[in-house]
Design a protein around this motif. Structure first.
Motif, short mmCIF file in Angstrom:
data_model
loop_
_atom_site.label_atom_id
_atom_site.label_comp_id
_atom_site.label_asym_id
_atom_site.label_seq_id
_atom_site.Cartn_x
_atom_site.Cartn_y
_atom_site.Cartn_z
N ARG A 56 -0.27 14.05 -1.52
CA ARG A 56 0.42 13.77 -0.26
C ARG A 56 -0.39 12.86 0.65
NH1 ARG A 56 2.17 18.99 2.76
NH2 ARG A 56 2.71 17.37 4.29
N GLN A 57 -1.69 12.71 0.38
CA GLN A 57 -2.50 11.84 1.22
C GLN A 57 -2.00 10.40 1.18
OE1 GLN A 57 -6.56 12.25 0.11
NE2 GLN A 57 -6.72 14.38 0.76
N ARG A 58 -1.40 9.95 0.10
CA ARG A 58 -0.86 8.60 0.01
C ARG A 58 0.54 8.69 -0.60
NH1 ARG A 58 -3.95 4.32 0.50
NH2 ARG A 58 -2.73 3.13 -0.97
N VAL A 59 1.51 8.90 0.26
CA VAL A 59 2.89 9.06 -0.20
C VAL A 59 3.49 7.68 -0.46
CG1 VAL A 59 5.15 9.99 0.34
CG2 VAL A 59 3.10 11.14 1.17
N PRO A 60 3.91 7.38 -1.68
CA PRO A 60 4.45 6.04 -2.00
C PRO A 60 5.89 5.90 -1.55
CG PRO A 60 4.49 7.43 -3.95
CD PRO A 60 3.86 8.27 -2.86
N LEU A 61 6.10 5.88 -0.20
CA LEU A 61 7.46 5.80 0.31
C LEU A 61 8.11 4.47 -0.04
CD1 LEU A 61 7.08 7.44 3.81
CD2 LEU A 61 8.08 8.42 1.76
N SER A 62 7.31 3.39 -0.06
CA SER A 62 7.89 2.08 -0.34
C SER A 62 7.65 1.70 -1.80
CB SER A 62 7.28 1.04 0.60
OG SER A 62 5.87 1.12 0.57
N VAL A 63 8.00 2.61 -2.69
CA VAL A 63 7.81 2.37 -4.12
C VAL A 63 8.62 1.16 -4.53
CG1 VAL A 63 8.16 3.30 -6.41
CG2 VAL A 63 7.31 4.78 -4.61
N LYS B 46 6.66 -6.27 -5.71
CA LYS B 46 7.41 -7.49 -5.47
C LYS B 46 6.55 -8.49 -4.71
CE LYS B 46 11.82 -5.03 -5.23
NZ LYS B 46 12.99 -4.72 -4.40
N LYS B 47 6.99 -9.73 -4.74
CA LYS B 47 6.28 -10.77 -4.02
C LYS B 47 6.40 -10.58 -2.52
CE LYS B 47 6.09 -15.80 -3.49
NZ LYS B 47 6.67 -17.10 -3.92
N ASN B 48 7.59 -10.19 -2.05
CA ASN B 48 7.83 -10.01 -0.62
C ASN B 48 7.46 -8.58 -0.21
OD1 ASN B 48 8.84 -12.58 -0.76
ND2 ASN B 48 10.97 -11.91 -0.91
N LYS B 49 6.76 -8.46 0.90
CA LYS B 49 6.33 -7.16 1.39
C LYS B 49 7.15 -6.76 2.61
CE LYS B 49 1.51 -7.82 -0.08
NZ LYS B 49 1.68 -9.18 -0.62
N ARG B 50 7.13 -5.48 2.90
CA ARG B 50 7.73 -4.98 4.13
C ARG B 50 6.59 -4.80 5.13
NH1 ARG B 50 11.66 0.04 3.76
NH2 ARG B 50 12.81 -1.54 2.57
N VAL B 51 6.63 -5.58 6.20
CA VAL B 51 5.50 -5.68 7.13
C VAL B 51 5.94 -5.24 8.52
CG1 VAL B 51 3.73 -7.19 8.09
CG2 VAL B 51 4.61 -7.61 5.78
N LEU B 52 5.13 -4.39 9.13
CA LEU B 52 5.34 -3.97 10.52
C LEU B 52 4.38 -4.72 11.42
CD1 LEU B 52 6.44 -2.11 12.77
CD2 LEU B 52 4.69 -0.45 12.08
N ILE C 61 7.90 -14.40 8.25
CA ILE C 61 9.30 -14.69 7.88
C ILE C 61 9.35 -15.94 7.00
CG2 ILE C 61 11.52 -15.45 8.79
CD1 ILE C 61 11.16 -12.51 9.15
N GLU C 62 8.58 -16.95 7.37
CA GLU C 62 8.54 -18.18 6.57
C GLU C 62 8.07 -17.90 5.15
OE1 GLU C 62 6.12 -22.48 6.61
OE2 GLU C 62 6.01 -21.11 8.32
N ARG C 63 7.16 -16.94 5.01
CA ARG C 63 6.65 -16.58 3.69
C ARG C 63 7.67 -15.78 2.88
NH1 ARG C 63 1.08 -13.19 3.33
NH2 ARG C 63 2.50 -11.48 3.85
N GLY C 64 8.68 -15.22 3.56
CA GLY C 64 9.71 -14.46 2.86
C GLY C 64 9.56 -12.96 2.94
N ASP C 65 8.66 -12.48 3.80
CA ASP C 65 8.48 -11.04 3.93
C ASP C 65 9.60 -10.41 4.74
OD1 ASP C 65 6.11 -11.09 2.49
OD2 ASP C 65 4.86 -11.35 4.27
N ASN C 66 9.77 -9.10 4.57
CA ASN C 66 10.68 -8.31 5.40
C ASN C 66 9.86 -7.81 6.59
OD1 ASN C 66 13.26 -7.94 3.63
ND2 ASN C 66 11.55 -7.58 2.25
N VAL C 67 10.20 -8.24 7.77
CA VAL C 67 9.38 -7.99 8.96
C VAL C 67 10.10 -7.07 9.93
CG1 VAL C 67 8.16 -9.05 10.91
CG2 VAL C 67 8.28 -10.26 8.71
N ILE C 68 9.40 -6.03 10.34
CA ILE C 68 9.87 -5.12 11.38
C ILE C 68 8.97 -5.30 12.60
CG2 ILE C 68 10.32 -2.72 12.03
CD1 ILE C 68 10.56 -2.07 9.05
N VAL C 69 9.56 -5.59 13.74
CA VAL C 69 8.82 -5.76 14.99
C VAL C 69 9.13 -4.60 15.91
CG1 VAL C 69 8.64 -7.14 17.10
CG2 VAL C 69 8.69 -8.27 14.87
N ILE C 70 8.08 -3.97 16.45
CA ILE C 70 8.28 -3.00 17.53
C ILE C 70 7.51 -3.48 18.74
CG2 ILE C 70 8.73 -1.05 16.00
CD1 ILE C 70 5.95 -0.07 16.40
#
Length: 428
Positions: A97-104, A109-115, A132-141
């Motif tokens: 549980r110390q490293r839960v692979p939620l984004s399995v 993949k080449k594109n990452k989900r980035v906060l 965004i230009e690189r093609g990543d999935n970006v979440i901004v808070i």
């Protein structure tokens, strides 16, 4: 007569004795029921003890069970043997549980989900553009305390972009691969009004721990305080006033670095630490109290350029695109840091004012004012470590980058993008 009486008594005694000794007598049947029941049950008791002894004697121990035994098989008998096995499996699950692979699947993949926390701010919005230009999935808070929705509005509608209004002092649950933690008031005007950044860092480190994300902390050159070493290398521990008017920012970032390293060592979080030196460029706040934005806004408004103290304090100024490149290289690299990210070109405040005069208005006046408390006298980064390990160094000089910032400020102040003497406006 007497002899007859004696005879009768003897006869009665013999009859009573015969009745007591008779096997059909009910008194005999009721005299020993417990004894007879025990005798009847004894064979079954001994048989049960013998079976139990043989069972525990010949049953294999847990250490001799075959390796391919299916412990989840419903045919397993619920015995004490299963309890230690369950405890071991539970402990193994707790360790995982110390490293839960939620984004399995995302990491493969080449594109990452980035906060990006603070992604609607000055530096954050430029970083979002690159991701965004690189093609990543970006979440901004962003809570828009210093950031502006206008800085990222051109990404609205992009399926790879998501904007959430949120303050990092409150926890948030997301599934991401990387976290760029930029959310923190960085100018004296703002961090003195809202002196907090430790809680937000703690929350984002907790998120990184839960989802197994790589975490990049944007620290600051202010951790060096008013330095006694010049230029400042990452090995220098600094000279900071812990109770001064700037300590909420200086010491807050030092604590943030401590937390990041503790999570790295104690929880195995992949951490990266960048110490950012003075940065300028488009989308800076117009009146945030930082020297470059102050000078540019004052010159455009035809106000005197305010120089604090004697103007001999030095600073180093890097263009925002250089910083973004350094942050991305640090995140994608394999080195924790900390790394100094800044331009080693050193200017006094008077020299900076003169460059602004040359760029905007040669007739702009300079006005001297008393120096602020705990203002560092010298600030220049030693970027040898970043050059060697990240292959990074700044490429945009002050005279190249400043006109680009002036164009942005003029547009926001007056709605006019044309300025006289906009030299180098195409360089980036």
């Amino acid at each position: 007569m007497s002899s007859e009486l004696i005879h009768r008594n003897q006869t009665r005694d013999q009859s009573e004795n015969q009745i007591e000794d008779s096997p059909s007598s009910p008194r005999l049947e009721n005299s020993h029921p417990k004894t007879r029941n025990m005798l009847n049950r004894a064979p079954f008791l001994f048989i049960g003890i013998a079976i139990a002894t043989l069972f525990f004697h010949y049953l294999p121990s847990r250490s001799t069970l075959p390796q391919n035994l299916n412990l989840d098989d419903s045919s397993l008998i619920e015995t004490d043997l299963a309890l230690p096995t369950r405890r071991v499996l539970l402990e193994e699950r707790q360790e995982r549980r110390q490293r839960v692979p939620l984004s399995v699947g995302l990491k493969s993949k080449k594109n990452k989900r980035v906060l990006v926390t603070g992604g609607a701010g000055f530096v954050g919005s430029h970083l979002v553009d690159r991701l965004i230009e690189r093609g990543d999935n970006v979440i901004v808070i962003d809570n828009y305390f210093t950031g502006r929705k206008e800085n990222v509005i051109h990404h609205i509608g992009n399926p790879n972009f998501e904007l959430i209004r949120h303050d990092v002092v409150e926890p948030i649950l997301l599934e991401v691969d990387q976290i760029y933690h930029l959310a923190c008031p960085a100018s004296p005007v703002h961090y003195k009004f809202n002196p907090t950044n430790v809680v937000g860092t703690l929350n984002m480190l907790g998120l990184a721990k839960r989802v197994g994300a790589r975490f990049l902390l944007t620290s600051t050159s202010e951790v060096y305080g008013d330095p006694l070493q010049h230029p400042q290398a990452e090995t220098y521990w600094g000279n900071v006033n812990p109770i001064g008017v700037r300590s909420c920012y200086d010491e807050g970032k030092r604590v943030a670095e401590t937390l990041a390293m503790d999570y790295h060592r104690g929880a195995g979080i992949e951490v990266r630490i960048a110490r950012i030196f003075n940065t300028y460029g488009p989308r800076m706040c117009l009146d945030d109290g930082r020297v470059v934005s102050n000078f540019v806004a004052q010159a455009l408004r035809k106000d005197p350029l305010t120089v604090y103290g004697d103007g001999k304090q030095t600073r180093s100024f890097q263009y925002v695109s250089d910083l973004v490149e350094g942050l991305m290289r640090l995140m994608e690299g394999e080195h924790v840091g900390p790394f100094n990210l800044g331009n080693p070109g050193e200017f006094t405040m008077l020299e900076l004012a003169q460059v602004v005069q040359e760029t905007i208005d040669p007739n702009a006046k300079i006005e001297f004012r008393p120096n602020t408390e705990d203002d560092p006298h010298k600030r220049k980064p030693d970027i040898s470590k970043a050059k060697e390990l990240l292959g990074w160094q700044p490429s945009v000089s002050l005279r190249q980058g400043l006109p680009l910032m002036v164009s942005d400020f003029r547009l926001r102040l007056f709605g006019d993008s044309k300025i006289n003497g906009d030299k180098g406006a195409s360089a980036e």
